[in-house]
Scaffold this motif. Structure first.
Motif, short mmCIF file in Angstrom:
data_model
loop_
_atom_site.label_atom_id
_atom_site.label_comp_id
_atom_site.label_asym_id
_atom_site.label_seq_id
_atom_site.Cartn_x
_atom_site.Cartn_y
_atom_site.Cartn_z
N UNK A 63 0.75 -1.46 -0.06
CA UNK A 63 0.50 0.11 -0.29
C UNK A 63 0.28 1.90 0.22
N UNK A 64 2.03 1.47 0.64
CA UNK A 64 3.01 2.41 0.66
C UNK A 64 4.60 1.92 0.36
N UNK A 65 5.02 1.23 0.30
CA UNK A 65 6.22 0.87 -0.65
C UNK A 65 7.43 0.83 0.62
N UNK A 66 6.32 0.76 1.55
CA UNK A 66 7.76 0.70 2.89
C UNK A 66 7.76 -0.42 3.77
N UNK A 67 9.27 -1.07 4.01
CA UNK A 67 9.14 -1.40 4.79
C UNK A 67 8.74 -1.68 6.43
N UNK A 68 7.72 -2.55 6.53
CA UNK A 68 7.57 -2.80 8.30
C UNK A 68 8.95 -2.86 9.23
N UNK A 69 9.38 -2.83 9.56
CA UNK A 69 10.60 -3.02 10.48
C UNK A 69 10.72 -4.24 11.75
N UNK A 70 9.31 -3.58 12.81
CA UNK A 70 9.17 -3.97 13.72
C UNK A 70 8.48 -5.55 13.30
N UNK A 71 7.05 -5.64 12.12
CA UNK A 71 6.66 -6.16 12.32
C UNK A 71 7.48 -6.82 11.92
N UNK A 72 8.65 -7.61 10.91
CA UNK A 72 9.91 -8.47 10.46
C UNK A 72 10.33 -8.21 11.27
#
Length: 254
Positions: free
Chosen positions: A224-233
């Motif tokens: 949706x935003x093209x960003x990496x979700x660091x905490x969920x990873x």
């Protein structure tokens, strides 16, 4: 031995095929079995496709803020990963274990490590097929692909495959096949309903520490935003590590 003037040599080969070739052959075999199995196709392709169409078209469902088709696709890709890596892998491995297939393969030149790597590669191959099929459907539903968003979703998908394959193998290696069948399907329904895969979970912040919530958030945010979700990873990586260590400790081959 001679036959019709031709010498036939039945001496066994001195060495087995290289490990990489054995693993790839096992992965290809398991992938073909999965894609030819009607029940597996229902779980891995048909149901996710129906969910994708449903959540995209039913606007009363809250998918969060952002492009609706992208959010829907992200959630359903997360669901597809769980369907293949956890539910399908747990059930298939559980019955292979009950029927003695795992014991035989573990004693073959493939060995236990090669068998496990082959299973992971097979899951990845099936997930790629799922993503392609779901992506094509999403195009007709109004999704506009973005290279940055697709790249951001790759780490989430890979960590999701690792975590849920480890959890599926842990279940298959510690519970009887019939119990694995029941638990795997029940967990799939629970995660679909409230695990934060397709829709934001009603569990709120608690869902963020679940592998399902972390995977759903990471893939939805990426597409949706093209960003990496660091905490969920990081949450997914932790689940994968813990489940992998538990699987190595408690997995039973027969």
């Amino acid at each position: 031995m001679t036959s019709g003037g031709t010498t036939l040599d039945f001496t066994p080969a001195g060495t087995a095929a290289p490990l990489a070739r054995r693993v790839l052959r096992q992965a290809a075999f398991e992938t073909k079995v999965s894609l030819r199995n009607g029940e597996q196709l229902l779980l891995t392709l048909l149901l996710p496709a129906l969910v994708l169409v449903g959540v995209t078209r039913v606007t009363s469902l809250d998918l969060g803020s952002g492009d609706r088709p992208a959010l829907a696709l992200g959630g359903v890709v997360a669901l597809a990963v769980v369907s293949t890596a956890f539910t399908g892998q747990a059930i298939g491995t559980g019955f292979d274990r009950r029927n003695g297939v795992l014991r035989l393969l573990a004693a073959s030149p493939l060995a236990r490590s090669g068998l496990l790597v082959g299973k992971v590669l097979s899951v990845l191959a099936v997930v790629v097929v799922q993503v392609v099929v779901l992506g094509v459907i999403a195009l007709f539903l109004g999704w506009s692909p973005d290279a940055a968003a697709l790249a951001a979703a790759v780490p989430a998908a890979l960590l999701g495959v690792a975590a849920f394959t480890s959890l599926g193998l842990l279940l298959a290696g510690t519970v009887r096949a019939e119990g694995t069948l029941a638990v795997a399907n029940f967990v799939w329904v629970l995660l679909l309903a409230g695990g934060g895969l397709v829709l934001p979970s009603p569990l709120g912040a608690f869902a963020g520490v679940l592998p399902s919530g972390a995977l759903g958030t990471a893939v939805r945010q990426a597409l949706a935003t093209g960003t990496v979700a660091v905490v969920p990873l990081l949450v997914l990586a932790a689940w994968g590590l813990v489940a992998g260590l538990a699987c190595a400790r408690w997995f039973r081959w027969e």
